[in-house]
Scaffold this active site. Structure first.
Site, short mmCIF file in Angstrom:
data_model
loop_
_atom_site.label_atom_id
_atom_site.label_comp_id
_atom_site.label_asym_id
_atom_site.label_seq_id
_atom_site.Cartn_x
_atom_site.Cartn_y
_atom_site.Cartn_z
N GLU A 47 0.81 -1.23 0.00
CA GLU A 47 0.00 0.00 0.00
C GLU A 47 0.84 1.28 0.00
O GLU A 47 0.52 2.23 0.72
CB GLU A 47 -0.92 0.02 1.24
CG GLU A 47 -1.88 -1.13 1.26
CD GLU A 47 -2.74 -1.16 2.52
OE1 GLU A 47 -3.93 -1.43 2.40
OE2 GLU A 47 -2.21 -0.93 3.62
C1 NGO Z 1 -3.80 -4.59 4.90
C2 NGO Z 1 -2.83 -3.48 5.20
C3 NGO Z 1 -2.61 -3.30 6.70
C4 NGO Z 1 -3.93 -3.30 7.44
C5 NGO Z 1 -4.68 -4.58 7.12
C6 NGO Z 1 -6.02 -4.64 7.83
C7 NGO Z 1 -1.72 -5.28 4.43
C8 NGO Z 1 -0.66 -6.16 3.96
N1 NGO Z 1 -1.63 -3.97 4.55
O1 NGO Z 1 -2.91 -5.73 4.82
O2 NGO Z 1 -1.92 -2.10 6.91
O3 NGO Z 1 -3.69 -3.22 8.82
O4 NGO Z 1 -4.88 -4.74 5.75
O5 NGO Z 1 -6.74 -5.79 7.55
#
Ligand code: NGO
Length: 525
Positions: free
Chosen positions: A335
């Site tokens: 992300e």
């Molecule tokens: C995503 C995000 C995290 C969040 C999570 C919550 C990943 C790999 N990045 O997973 O920052 O905490 O969802 O479900």
């Protein structure tokens, strides 16, 4: 016919036989014990071994490692059984009435983590190629004793093991869980407690998500403000916290003694607000950000064009690599919406090289497959099958953590007290009923190193809150990682899981009592 069955039959009449085989003569059938993960093969012999005041645990030779495994078993059995099992050493199989742990001649089917447990009315004999196999085998011994064996105080009753032979070994070499200690901080004792819970279900990796926008949780001596400032808070504005290097090493050692590998994660280039708030020079504009206690994602990025960023990362990786005996360091990569893709790719390429230069292999979330993967980099599939597939096309192995199936922070249903539901609701059956090797057509079993179930901690900060999300789903992930897919099925699993309700209660685990599990059943399947 075995002695026990004869004793039962001696009462005469079908009715009594049934009643007594259910009650007084339990256990007689090893294959009906409720083990999780389900073993590869169980052959029952219908008799029983009695744990008595005379029973001790013998380990072969003078190996300190075997003695330690024997002691772990003694420490688990003694408080409840009151049998005062002692760990002794021997060169040959001990006299009858004892438990014997030994390393076998090379039994290639068992591999590095498998074991054979042979129980006769005279001896409990556990063998394995490697100590890790013995350690997994003693978890099986615990699980085939009555649930009250897990109580911390003395319990009345007899302590019998059904006789027979179990041969058991895992499908995947990586069976992990992840704990996000960045959104909410969890102290050393909570982490150790989780490590023992993972060990009970034969898992062998704990991935610690040590940094994120809300907090930096590991002391880095060359960049002290990361924890002095960046560790000060957490989601919701609580006081946060961090592990000193000594505490981290203590966790690593504790895990190692339980055949669990700690994989530390420093998330980058996004999810870095805690670092950006601690050191202004890591920001593109040279100004420190504010500490953050919300739950948004995707707004932060390290300054990918500044050399100081790479000096910073190299220092962090160097210190962490020196503290971590395991082969992997996790560099996040998820992300990074605030990083341009043309900056992200060279950044991830360069950081992979830095990890390799410090003697470690790279693990990262699936977005890393957009970059050029270095040899041995493992892609952790969480969101986009397309990314994981790109990783496979580059020759990389995949770690399976699909959010829709394996995220422990997803709510069970719309009434769940804690958790998120952006990916899915994951009831206990849904968490169990999938096969990593068939989920994505392009990702075959040979591409997969294993499975990991992440607990992100936006909504949970206390041990019991975390346990509500982790248990009982973790048991299903442990079984997916260990037991061959063809031996797994929900109807059989849910009955074994129901039996583990008593065990989890005995261990003080605050599990979610899903209505899909027949918790009150005493039937053995
Ligand atoms: C995503 C995000 C995290 C969040 C999570 C919550 C990943 C790999 N990045 O997973 O920052 O905490 O969802 O479900």
């Amino acid at each position: 016919m075995t002695q026990t069955k004869l004793k039962c039959l001696a009462f005469g009449g079908l009715f009594l036989t049934v009643i007594f085989s259910q009650m007084a003569c339990k256990p007689t059938d090893l294959s009906k014990e409720n083990m999780i993960p389900k073993p590869v093969s169980v052959v029952s012999e219908g008799g029983e071994f009695n744990l008595t005041d005379q029973t001790d645990i013998y380990v072969q030779g003078e190996s300190a490692e075997l003695k330690q495994i024997g002691q772990y078993l003694a420490d688990k059995l003694n408080p409840s059984t009151g049998k005062g099992l002692e760990v002794k050493t021997t060169d040959k199989a001990p006299e009858q009435g004892n438990i014997y742990l030994s390393l076998s001649e090379n039994d290639s089917e068992l591999g590095d983590e498998g074991y054979q447990l042979k129980i006769t009315d005279k001896l409990v004999s556990l063998t394995a190629n490697k100590p890790a196999g013995l350690f997994h085998g003693i978890q099986t011994i615990r699980q085939i004793l009555p649930a009250k064996v897990e109580m911390a105080s003395a319990q009345k009753g007899s302590w019998k093991l059904a006789t027979g032979t179990i041969r058991d070994y895992p499908v995947y070499g990586y069976r992990g869980a992840m704990l996000d200690v960045a959104r909410h901080f969890f102290g050393v004792d909570d982490v150790k407690n989780y490590i023992d819970q993972l060990a009970y279900y034969k898992m062998n990796v704990l991935h610690l998500h040590l940094s994120d926008d809300q907090g930096w949780r590991i002391e880095i001596k060359s960049w002290p403000n990361l924890t002095a400032h960046g560790g000060k808070t957490e989601v919701g504005g609580g006081e946060g916290g961090f592990y000193t290097q000594e505490q981290y090493s203590d966790i690593v050692k504790y895990a190692q003694d339980r055949y669990i590998n700690i994989i530390p994660e420093i998330d980058m280039p996004g999810h870095t607000n805690a670092a950006l708030a601690s050191y202004p020079e890591l920001n593109e504009n040279g100004k420190a950000t504010e500490l953050y206690t919300g739950t948004e994602v995707g707004f932060s990025t390290l300054a990918t064009h500044k050399e100081v960023t790479y000096k910073f990362i190299d220092d962090v990786i160097r210190e962490l690599a020196a503290l971590t005996p395991g082969e992997y360091l996790h560099i996040g990569g998820d992300e990074s919406h605030a990083t341009k893709i043309e900056d992200y790719i060279p950044f991830m390429n360069r950081v992979q090289d830095m990890v390799i230069a410090h003697g470690k292999k790279v693990l990262a979330w699936d977005e890393i497959a957009l970059a050029t993967l270095k040899p041995n980099t493992v892609v952790q599939y969480w969101a986009k099958a397309e990314n994981a597939t790109k990783g496979v096309a580059q020759g990389a192995k995949v770690l399976m953590s699909p959010a829709k199936n394996a995220y422990l922070d997803m709510q069970y249903d719309s009434t769940s007290t804690y958790g998120l539901h952006w990916a899915a609701y994951i009831e206990v059956d849904k968490g169990y009923n999938w096969d990593p090797a068939t989920l994505v057509p392009e990702i075959k079993k040979e591409n997969i190193i294993g499975i990991e179930a992440p607990l992100w901690s936006e909504t949970v900060g206390a041990r019991q809150e975390a346990e509500y999300l982790i248990f009982p789903r973790l048991l299903g992930y442990a079984e997916i990682g260990w037991t061959p897919a063809e031996l797994r099925n929900w109807d059989n699993y849910k009955v074994r899981l129901a039996n583990h309700g008593e065990r989890m209660k005995a261990m003080n685990i605050a599990f979610f009592p899903s209505k899909l599990v027949p918790w009150n059943t005493t039937a053995k399947k």
